[in-house]
Design an enzyme around this catalytic site. Structure first.
Site, PDB file in Angstrom:
ATOM      1  N   PHE A 130      31.476  29.003  -3.560  1.00  0.00           N
ATOM      2  CA  PHE A 130      32.287  28.554  -2.428  1.00  0.00           C
ATOM      3  C   PHE A 130      32.138  29.561  -1.289  1.00  0.00           C
ATOM      4  O   PHE A 130      32.234  30.771  -1.503  1.00  0.00           O
ATOM      5  CB  PHE A 130      33.751  28.444  -2.870  1.00  0.00           C
ATOM      6  CG  PHE A 130      34.619  27.756  -1.876  1.00  0.00           C
ATOM      7  CD1 PHE A 130      34.642  26.378  -1.785  1.00  0.00           C
ATOM      8  CD2 PHE A 130      35.416  28.489  -1.015  1.00  0.00           C
ATOM      9  CE1 PHE A 130      35.444  25.730  -0.860  1.00  0.00           C
ATOM     10  CE2 PHE A 130      36.223  27.851  -0.084  1.00  0.00           C
ATOM     11  CZ  PHE A 130      36.238  26.475  -0.006  1.00  0.00           C
ATOM     12  N   ASP A 199      36.236  33.788 -10.241  1.00  0.00           N
ATOM     13  CA  ASP A 199      37.096  32.942  -9.429  1.00  0.00           C
ATOM     14  C   ASP A 199      37.429  31.688 -10.241  1.00  0.00           C
ATOM     15  O   ASP A 199      36.518  30.955 -10.646  1.00  0.00           O
ATOM     16  CB  ASP A 199      36.393  32.579  -8.115  1.00  0.00           C
ATOM     17  CG  ASP A 199      37.323  31.879  -7.137  1.00  0.00           C
ATOM     18  OD1 ASP A 199      38.257  31.193  -7.595  1.00  0.00           O
ATOM     19  OD2 ASP A 199      37.096  32.004  -5.915  1.00  0.00           O
ATOM     20  N   TYR A 224      46.989  25.753  -5.121  1.00  0.00           N
ATOM     21  CA  TYR A 224      47.195  24.399  -4.553  1.00  0.00           C
ATOM     22  C   TYR A 224      46.232  23.356  -5.090  1.00  0.00           C
ATOM     23  O   TYR A 224      46.284  22.217  -4.687  1.00  0.00           O
ATOM     24  CB  TYR A 224      47.103  24.440  -3.018  1.00  0.00           C
ATOM     25  CG  TYR A 224      45.849  25.085  -2.458  1.00  0.00           C
ATOM     26  CD1 TYR A 224      44.659  24.378  -2.394  1.00  0.00           C
ATOM     27  CD2 TYR A 224      45.867  26.385  -1.987  1.00  0.00           C
ATOM     28  CE1 TYR A 224      43.512  24.967  -1.901  1.00  0.00           C
ATOM     29  CE2 TYR A 224      44.732  26.987  -1.489  1.00  0.00           C
ATOM     30  CZ  TYR A 224      43.558  26.271  -1.437  1.00  0.00           C
ATOM     31  OH  TYR A 224      42.417  26.860  -0.949  1.00  0.00           O
ATOM     32  N   LYS A 225      45.332  23.732  -5.997  1.00  0.00           N
ATOM     33  CA  LYS A 225      44.404  22.744  -6.557  1.00  0.00           C
ATOM     34  C   LYS A 225      45.023  22.149  -7.828  1.00  0.00           C
ATOM     35  O   LYS A 225      46.011  21.451  -7.742  1.00  0.00           O
ATOM     36  CB  LYS A 225      43.043  23.391  -6.770  1.00  0.00           C
ATOM     37  CG  LYS A 225      42.376  23.724  -5.419  1.00  0.00           C
ATOM     38  CD  LYS A 225      41.080  24.485  -5.520  1.00  0.00           C
ATOM     39  CE  LYS A 225      40.517  24.719  -4.102  1.00  0.00           C
ATOM     40  NZ  LYS A 225      39.485  25.753  -4.091  1.00  0.00           N
ATOM     41  N   ARG A 395      32.554  13.639  -4.403  1.00  0.00           N
ATOM     42  CA  ARG A 395      33.214  14.465  -5.404  1.00  0.00           C
ATOM     43  C   ARG A 395      34.521  13.815  -5.863  1.00  0.00           C
ATOM     44  O   ARG A 395      35.335  13.417  -5.029  1.00  0.00           O
ATOM     45  CB  ARG A 395      33.496  15.827  -4.769  1.00  0.00           C
ATOM     46  CG  ARG A 395      33.822  16.918  -5.738  1.00  0.00           C
ATOM     47  CD  ARG A 395      33.876  18.242  -5.017  1.00  0.00           C
ATOM     48  NE  ARG A 395      35.010  18.315  -4.100  1.00  0.00           N
ATOM     49  CZ  ARG A 395      35.667  19.441  -3.815  1.00  0.00           C
ATOM     50  NH1 ARG A 395      35.277  20.587  -4.351  1.00  0.00           N
ATOM     51  NH2 ARG A 395      36.674  19.443  -2.978  1.00  0.00           N
TER      52      ARG A 395
HETATM   53  C1  LIG Z   1      39.232  26.421  -2.886  1.00  0.00           C
HETATM   54  C2  LIG Z   1      38.496  27.703  -3.094  1.00  0.00           C
HETATM   55  C3  LIG Z   1      38.854  28.861  -2.386  1.00  0.00           C
HETATM   56  C4  LIG Z   1      39.910  28.795  -1.320  1.00  0.00           C
HETATM   57  O1  LIG Z   1      40.260  30.024  -0.793  1.00  0.00           O
HETATM   58  P1  LIG Z   1      41.516  30.126   0.185  1.00  0.00           P
HETATM   59  O2  LIG Z   1      41.645  31.546   0.475  1.00  0.00           O
HETATM   60  O3  LIG Z   1      42.680  29.513  -0.530  1.00  0.00           O
HETATM   61  O4  LIG Z   1      41.222  29.301   1.391  1.00  0.00           O
HETATM   62  C5  LIG Z   1      38.193  30.041  -2.689  1.00  0.00           C
HETATM   63  N1  LIG Z   1      37.218  30.076  -3.613  1.00  0.00           N
HETATM   64  C6  LIG Z   1      36.857  28.974  -4.301  1.00  0.00           C
HETATM   65  C7  LIG Z   1      35.775  29.062  -5.329  1.00  0.00           C
HETATM   66  C8  LIG Z   1      37.462  27.759  -4.050  1.00  0.00           C
HETATM   67  O5  LIG Z   1      37.084  26.666  -4.711  1.00  0.00           O
END
Ligand SMILES: *Cc1c(COP(=O)(O)O)cnc(C)c1O
Length: 436
Positions: A130, A199, A224-225, A395
Site C-alpha cells: 500500500f 502491516d 476502520y477496515k 475488489r
Molecule cells: C488502508 C491501509 C493503510 C491506511 O493508512 P492510514 O494511515 O489509515 O491512512 C495503510 N497501510 C495499508 C497496508 C492499508 O491497507
C-alpha cells in the site's frame, strides 16, 4: 456441480455466525463488499458516541478522564484487540493512524537493527505494498540516508541480505488479497538478522493472526477496515516485548511519558507499549472503535476468529465459483490466490487493458460503478495501465460478520447482468470520482 440460489440459502440457514449480522446497521438494498476499506456501522456505536458526547463530555466534562476511564482507553482497547492478532495483554495500544504508527515502529526497528549492526542500510518491501507504507519508508530513508528496496513477492527471499535492516510487509495485499506466510518469512528474515514490521491493515479481524507465534518484531494496522471502528478510526500498534523498552519511539509526546502529570521538562518514556502513545487521544473515535471490537468479543462464543475464517473462506470460494460459472466470457480474471493458505478475506478480479468502451482502458472502473448503482458496493484499484504486470482490479471484500451466502449469489447475479447487457458502458459509469 453448479451452485443455485437455493444452495446459498441453505448455507445461510446452517451458518452459526448468522446472528452476528444483527449487531450491524446495514442499509436496505445494499450488499456491502467494501468492509475491507470502510467497515459498516455497529448498531451500538450511535448510542455510545451520543453518550460520550452528551453525558461524558457534556455533563461530566473534564472529570471523565477519570470517571469514564478515558485516560487508559488506548490500552484497554489494545487489550481487547490483542487476541485477534496473537498479541499478549499490555502489548498493544489503539492510537493515531496506521501511517503514523508505521513511522514509529519503522524508526524503532531501524534503530535497533542498526545499533546491532550499522552496516545494515536497507529497508526491503514489496512494490505493490500500500503506497502510504512505501511513502513513510521513503521519507525515513531520506531522513537517515538509507535505501528503500522494492521487490516482487517471489523476490523477497533473495533480497534478505546482510545489509538489510528491516523487512516491511503487509500481511494481506490490498490489491490482490494474497496473504504472506508470516511465520516462514519472519524466520527467514531473522536468520539474516533482519527485523520484521508487519502491516495488518487487511488482516486484523479478517484472518487469524499470531504475531507472538510468528516471532514478529513490530506490527500496526487499521481500525476502520475489518474492525468496523468508523471512518478514520484510531489504528493500533504492537511491539514484541523483547524490543519495547529498547528505544524511545520518535514521536515522544507527553502521553508516552512515564509520568505525564508530573510535568517534568525532560522526557522519560513509559515502560511498555504506553510509550507508543504521543499526545491526547481522540476519545469519541476510540469509543466508536470499541463498539466494533465488542462484536468480535461477542463472536468469541460462536467460535471466534477460527469460525470467522472458515466462513470467510467459504464466502470467497463461493464468489470465485459463481463468477466462473456465471460470468464467463466477459474478460474477467482472478488476481486472488485459490490456495486458502495464501488468501485473505477479499477476492479481486482483473480485466485487461483495452476491454473498456471503444478499446479504452479496462472497463473495470465502470463495471464497479454500475454495480454500486445497483447497490452492490465493491471498489476499483487502478493498475499500471499496461506498463507492468498489474492489471486494473475490481475488489470485493467479504466480512463474515455480516455478509451471507445469499448476498454472494445476489452480488454475482448483478455482476452477470451488468456484463450481459453492457450496462457498464453507459457514460455515467465511465466518469471518474475523487475517491475510488
Ligand atoms: C488502508 C491501509 C493503510 C491506511 O493508512 P492510514 O494511515 O489509515 O491512512 C495503510 N497501510 C495499508 C497496508 C492499508 O491497507
Amino acid at each position: 456441480m453448479t451452485t443455485t440460489l437455493q444452495d446459498c440459502r441453505a448455507l445461510d440457514a446452517q451458518d452459526p455466525l448468522a446472528p452476528l449480522r444483527a449487531h450491524f446497521s446495514l442499509p436496505a438494498g445494499v450488499i456491502y463488499l467494501d468492509g475491507n476499506s470502510l467497515g459498516v456501522l455497529p448498531k451500538a456505536a450511535a448510542a455510545r458516541v451520543a453518550d460520550v458526547v452528551a453525558r461524558e463530555w457534556g455533563t461530566d466534562l473534564i472529570k471523565s478522564w477519570n470517571t469514564a476511564s478515558w485516560f487508559d482507553l488506548p490500552q484497554r482497547l489494545g487489550n481487547q484487540l490483542a487476541p485477534l492478532i496473537g498479541a499478549g495483554q499490555d502489548e498493544v495500544v489503539c492510537t493515531d493512524s496506521t501511517s503514523i504508527n508505521l513511522y514509529k515502529v519503522l524508526s524503532a526497528a531501524l534503530n535497533i537493527a542498526r545499533e546491532d549492526n550499522p552496516a545494515r542500510k536497507r529497508i526491503v518491501s514489496e512494490r505493490s505494498n500500500f503506497p502510504t507504507d512505501l511513502y513513510i519508508a521513503e521519507g525515513l530513508c531520506k531522513e537517515r540516508g538509507l535505501e528503500l528496496v522494492l521487490v516482487e513477492p517471489e523476490e523477497i527471499a533473495a533480497a534478505l541480505t546482510s545489509d538489510v535492516a528491516v523487512l516491511m510487509l503487509t500481511h494481506v495485499n490490498y490489491r490482490t488479497g494474497a496473504m504472506h506466510d508470516m511465520a516462514a518469512i519472519t524466520a527467514a528474515a531473522h536468520a539474516q538478522g533482519i527485523l520484521c514490521v508487519w502491516d495488518l491493515a487487511h488482516s486484523a479481524g479478517a484472518v487469524p493472526v499470531d504475531l507472538n507465534g510468528a516471532g514478529a518484531d513490530f506490527s500496526i494496522g487499521c481500525g476502520y477496515k475489518y474492525l468496523n471502528g468508523g471512518p478514520g478510526a484510531p489504528a493500533f500498534v504492537w511491539v514484541n516485548p523483547r524490543h519495547t523498552n529498547r528505544f524511545w519511539q520518535p514521536l515522544s509526546g507527553w502521553w508516552g511519558h512515564a509520568a505525564p502529570f508530573a510535568f517534568t521538562p525532560d522526557y522519560t518514556p513509559a515502560p511498555g507499549i504506553t510509550r507508543y502513545l504521543c499526545g491526547t487521544q481522540p476519545i469519541i473515535s476510540l469509543s466508536a472503535l470499541q463498539c466494533g471490537l465488542d462484536v468480535f468479543t461477542a463472536a468469541e462464543n460462536l467460535g471466534g476468529m477460527a469460525a470467522l475464517r472458515t466462513k470467510s473462506l467459504a464466502l470467497t470460494d463461493l464468489f470465485i465459483k459463481l463468477v466462473e460459472e456465471r460470468c464467463a466470457g466477459y474478460g474477467l480474471g482472478l488476481a486472488t490466490p485459490r490456495d486458502h493458505a495464501q488468501r485473505g478475506s477479499q477476492v479481486c478480479l482483473t480485466r485487461d487493458e483495452g476491454a473498456g468502451v471503444n478499446g479504452q482502458g479496462s472497463g473495470a472502473y465502470a463495471i464497479v460503478q454500475a454495480l454500486i448503482a445497483r447497490g452492490v458496493i465493491g471498489d476499483f484499484r487502478k493498475g499500471d495501465g499496461g506498463k507492468g504486470p498489474h492489471k486494473d482490479i475490481l475488489r470485493f471484500g467479504f466480512t463474515p460478520l455480516y455478509i451471507g451466502f445469499e448476498d454472494v449469489w445476489n452480488a454475482v447475479e448483478h455482476l452477470r447482468q451488468v456484463l450481459e447487457v453492457a450496462e457498464w458502458q453507459r457514460p455515467e459509469f465511465n466518469q471518474t470520482h475523487a475517491v475510488t
